[in-house]
Design a protein around this motif. Structure first.
Motif, mmCIF file in Angstrom:
data_model
loop_
_atom_site.group_PDB
_atom_site.id
_atom_site.type_symbol
_atom_site.label_atom_id
_atom_site.label_comp_id
_atom_site.label_asym_id
_atom_site.label_seq_id
_atom_site.Cartn_x
_atom_site.Cartn_y
_atom_site.Cartn_z
ATOM 1 N N PHE A 160 0.681 -1.358 0.029
ATOM 2 C CA PHE A 160 0.113 0.319 -0.355
ATOM 3 C C PHE A 160 0.869 1.369 -0.163
ATOM 4 C CE2 PHE A 160 -3.183 -2.764 2.417
ATOM 5 C CZ PHE A 160 -4.137 -2.942 1.465
ATOM 6 N N SER A 161 0.782 1.968 -0.759
ATOM 7 C CA SER A 161 1.594 3.278 -0.754
ATOM 8 C C SER A 161 -0.151 4.587 -1.093
ATOM 9 C CB SER A 161 2.412 3.557 -1.789
ATOM 10 O OG SER A 161 1.459 3.949 -3.189
ATOM 11 N N TYR A 162 -0.185 5.779 -1.175
ATOM 12 C CA TYR A 162 -0.469 6.877 -1.265
ATOM 13 C C TYR A 162 -1.705 6.657 -2.677
ATOM 14 C CZ TYR A 162 -3.191 11.057 -2.661
ATOM 15 O OH TYR A 162 -4.007 12.982 -2.556
ATOM 16 N N ARG A 163 -3.392 5.967 -2.100
ATOM 17 C CA ARG A 163 -4.282 5.147 -3.285
ATOM 18 C C ARG A 163 -3.280 4.418 -4.452
ATOM 19 N NH1 ARG A 163 -6.183 8.315 0.161
ATOM 20 N NH2 ARG A 163 -6.606 9.759 -0.366
ATOM 21 N N THR A 164 -2.773 3.595 -3.538
ATOM 22 C CA THR A 164 -1.960 2.576 -4.110
ATOM 23 C C THR A 164 -1.260 1.598 -3.981
ATOM 24 O OG1 THR A 164 -1.178 4.388 -5.282
ATOM 25 C CG2 THR A 164 -0.215 1.931 -6.252
ATOM 26 N N SER A 165 -1.614 0.255 -4.664
ATOM 27 C CA SER A 165 -1.775 -0.968 -3.902
ATOM 28 C C SER A 165 -0.968 -1.946 -5.205
ATOM 29 C CB SER A 165 -3.437 -1.421 -3.709
ATOM 30 O OG SER A 165 -4.052 -2.136 -4.377
ATOM 31 N N ILE A 166 -0.367 -3.084 -4.648
ATOM 32 C CA ILE A 166 0.253 -3.866 -5.585
ATOM 33 C C ILE A 166 -1.104 -4.802 -6.751
ATOM 34 C CG2 ILE A 166 -0.285 -5.854 -4.464
ATOM 35 C CD1 ILE A 166 2.181 -6.892 -4.882
ATOM 36 N N LEU A 167 -2.055 -4.515 -6.529
ATOM 37 C CA LEU A 167 -3.297 -4.839 -7.728
ATOM 38 C C LEU A 167 -3.405 -4.376 -8.219
ATOM 39 C CD1 LEU A 167 -5.606 -5.906 -4.767
ATOM 40 C CD2 LEU A 167 -4.799 -7.253 -5.827
ATOM 41 N N GLN A 168 -3.261 -2.972 -8.484
ATOM 42 C CA GLN A 168 -2.661 -2.101 -9.715
ATOM 43 C C GLN A 168 -1.262 -2.267 -10.638
ATOM 44 O OE1 GLN A 168 -3.006 2.213 -8.351
ATOM 45 N NE2 GLN A 168 -4.261 1.911 -6.888
ATOM 46 N N SER A 169 -0.604 -2.949 -9.888
ATOM 47 C CA SER A 169 0.011 -3.696 -11.105
ATOM 48 C C SER A 169 0.106 -5.333 -10.913
ATOM 49 C CB SER A 169 1.636 -3.599 -10.692
ATOM 50 O OG SER A 169 2.037 -3.701 -9.452
ATOM 51 N N GLU A 170 -0.260 -6.044 -9.870
ATOM 52 C CA GLU A 170 -0.327 -7.185 -10.610
ATOM 53 C C GLU A 170 -1.867 -7.734 -10.473
ATOM 54 O OE1 GLU A 170 2.091 -9.696 -8.026
ATOM 55 O OE2 GLU A 170 3.491 -8.290 -8.274
ATOM 56 N N PRO A 171 -2.744 -7.576 -11.664
ATOM 57 C CA PRO A 171 -3.825 -7.781 -11.927
ATOM 58 C C PRO A 171 -4.563 -9.443 -10.520
ATOM 59 C CG PRO A 171 -3.192 -7.573 -13.732
ATOM 60 C CD PRO A 171 -1.909 -7.719 -13.182
ATOM 61 N N GLY A 172 -6.044 -8.794 -10.081
ATOM 62 C CA GLY A 172 -6.242 -9.556 -9.367
ATOM 63 C C GLY A 172 -7.454 -9.560 -8.500
ATOM 64 N N ILE A 173 -8.198 -9.864 -8.207
ATOM 65 C CA ILE A 173 -9.382 -9.890 -7.657
ATOM 66 C C ILE A 173 -9.973 -9.825 -6.220
ATOM 67 C CG2 ILE A 173 -12.289 -10.117 -7.735
ATOM 68 C CD1 ILE A 173 -11.708 -11.161 -10.714
ATOM 69 N N VAL A 174 -10.283 -8.695 -5.320
ATOM 70 C CA VAL A 174 -10.214 -8.556 -3.978
ATOM 71 C C VAL A 174 -12.106 -9.438 -3.363
ATOM 72 C CG1 VAL A 174 -10.459 -7.035 -1.911
ATOM 73 C CG2 VAL A 174 -8.798 -6.478 -3.915
ATOM 74 N N VAL A 175 -11.444 -10.281 -3.579
ATOM 75 C CA VAL A 175 -12.579 -11.289 -2.802
ATOM 76 C C VAL A 175 -13.029 -10.857 -1.628
ATOM 77 C CG1 VAL A 175 -13.747 -13.751 -2.491
ATOM 78 C CG2 VAL A 175 -11.995 -13.353 -4.691
ATOM 79 N N GLU A 176 -12.084 -10.991 -0.271
ATOM 80 C CA GLU A 176 -12.779 -10.109 1.134
ATOM 81 C C GLU A 176 -11.508 -10.221 1.512
ATOM 82 O OE1 GLU A 176 -14.455 -14.161 3.098
ATOM 83 O OE2 GLU A 176 -12.314 -14.673 1.919
ATOM 84 N N ALA A 177 -12.032 -9.260 2.200
ATOM 85 C CA ALA A 177 -10.614 -8.161 3.287
ATOM 86 C C ALA A 177 -10.958 -8.414 4.567
ATOM 87 C CB ALA A 177 -10.108 -6.962 2.944
ATOM 88 N N GLU A 178 -9.631 -8.680 5.481
ATOM 89 C CA GLU A 178 -9.888 -8.568 6.956
ATOM 90 C C GLU A 178 -9.518 -7.409 7.686
ATOM 91 O OE1 GLU A 178 -9.275 -12.678 8.743
ATOM 92 O OE2 GLU A 178 -7.266 -11.485 9.573
ATOM 93 N N MET A 179 -9.973 -7.420 8.421
ATOM 94 C CA MET A 179 -9.370 -5.827 8.543
ATOM 95 C C MET A 179 -9.670 -6.061 10.695
ATOM 96 S SD MET A 179 -11.834 -2.999 6.841
ATOM 97 C CE MET A 179 -11.534 -3.550 4.853
ATOM 98 N N LYS A 180 -8.031 -5.230 11.184
ATOM 99 C CA LYS A 180 -8.876 -5.176 12.589
ATOM 100 C C LYS A 180 -8.972 -3.482 12.926
ATOM 101 C CE LYS A 180 -7.019 -6.421 16.540
ATOM 102 N NZ LYS A 180 -7.290 -7.678 17.332
#
Length: 303
Positions: A171-191
């Protein structure tokens, strides 16, 4: 594409439509048609859909609530997958939540605050889905998704699924690895963190009210158009340049906030109008302040 549509219907993947106008599925109410539009009804259906896509060797694109998205007037070739109608489960275990990629972020922030869980107050008023928020590391008020996300469940084009840690998401400002390595966010776990319920809900309401008072969320728009060239802010630069209220075809730079472009002629406004206005803003800000503005809104599709 009709044959693939028939296969998907027979396989009971979910809702399947041919040549579906994406103006129906974007917050700015603009966008050409999806060659094939699919709303998978659950994660298993999504996995089976991706198998069909691999078999047919056709391109695909994922949307959620349709915010932060500008679809060009020619639409999108291949399959457009909308997660907002089926991949929206939520599990709460103490201070940890597991949430589907299609879950509305505002709804999640509101529900969580009412349970006295702190960490998502900044998202009060941010439109879009959890998946989209993770993809672009959405944030506001000094915080963002990366601050609370512990891991992300990603479905890759080859059919594999993997949990990525916060560090692996890059993660960085308005960015994640998924913008360069395509994949679908199926779920997110948050604390999150337990806190006084009234304190949490009051802070979230404050953020939500601030957005309503300063940003044109009652008008069809795609959210913030430009990234902030910190320490400067795009909206302030655009206002100083005298561009607020500027019109192009059926769209206009909001009179309320310079970093928003609103659709003032639904059914008439075109994506090209937005693109022309974006270029005008970029050129003007470069000439006046020697600052190169970068778009935050994702522009996709064919002209």
């Amino acid at each position: 594409m009709e044959k693939l549509a028939e296969k998907l219907i027979d396989a009971d993947i979910g809702k399947v439509l041919l040549d579906e106008p994406l103006a129906n599925h974007t917050t700015i109410k603009i966008g050409g048609p999806a060659e094939l539009y699919v709303e998978p009804k659950d994660i298993e259906s999504l996995k089976r859909l991706m198998a069909f896509i691999r078999e047919e060797n056709i391109q695909w694109f994922v949307i959620g609530r349709g915010s932060n998205l500008l679809v060009k007037d020619g639409g999108i070739k291949g399959v457009v997958i909308n997660l907002a109608k089926g991949i929206e489960h939520l599990e709460i275990t103490g201070e940890t939540i597991k949430v589907g990629g299609g879950y509305p972020l505002v709804k999640l922030a509101t529900l969580i605050s009412k349970k006295g869980l702190s960490g998502l107050e900044f998202a009060g008023g941010i439109p879009g889905s959890v998946g989209g928020a993770v993809y672009m590391n959405a944030g506001a008020h000094g915080s963002d998704i990366s601050k609370i996300t512990t891991r992300v469940h990603v479905l890759y084009p080859d059919g594999s699924m993997r949990w990525l840690s916060n560090e692996e998401m890059k993660f960085s400002y308005r960015t994640s690895i998924l913008q360069s390595e395509p994949g679908i966010v199926v779920e997110a776990e948050m604390k999150l963190k337990e806190d006084d319920k009234e304190t949490v809900t009051a802070l979230m309401k404050k953020h939500k009210d601030y957005r309503r008072e300063t940003q044109p969320w009652n008008d069809p728009c795609c959210g913030s158009v430009f990234r902030n060239p910190l320490p400067e802010h795009s909206g302030a630069l655009i206002e100083r340049a005298g561009l607020k209220g500027t019109k192009m075809g059926g769209v206009q730079i909001s009179e309320m906030h310079g970093n928003f472009i609103v659709n003032i002629k639904k059914g008439v406004a075109k994506a090209q109008d937005v693109l022309d206005l974006i270029e005008l803003v970029k050129k003007t800000i470069k000439e006046k302040y020697d600052i190169e503005l970068e778009t935050e809104v994702e522009v996709v599709g064919d002209p």
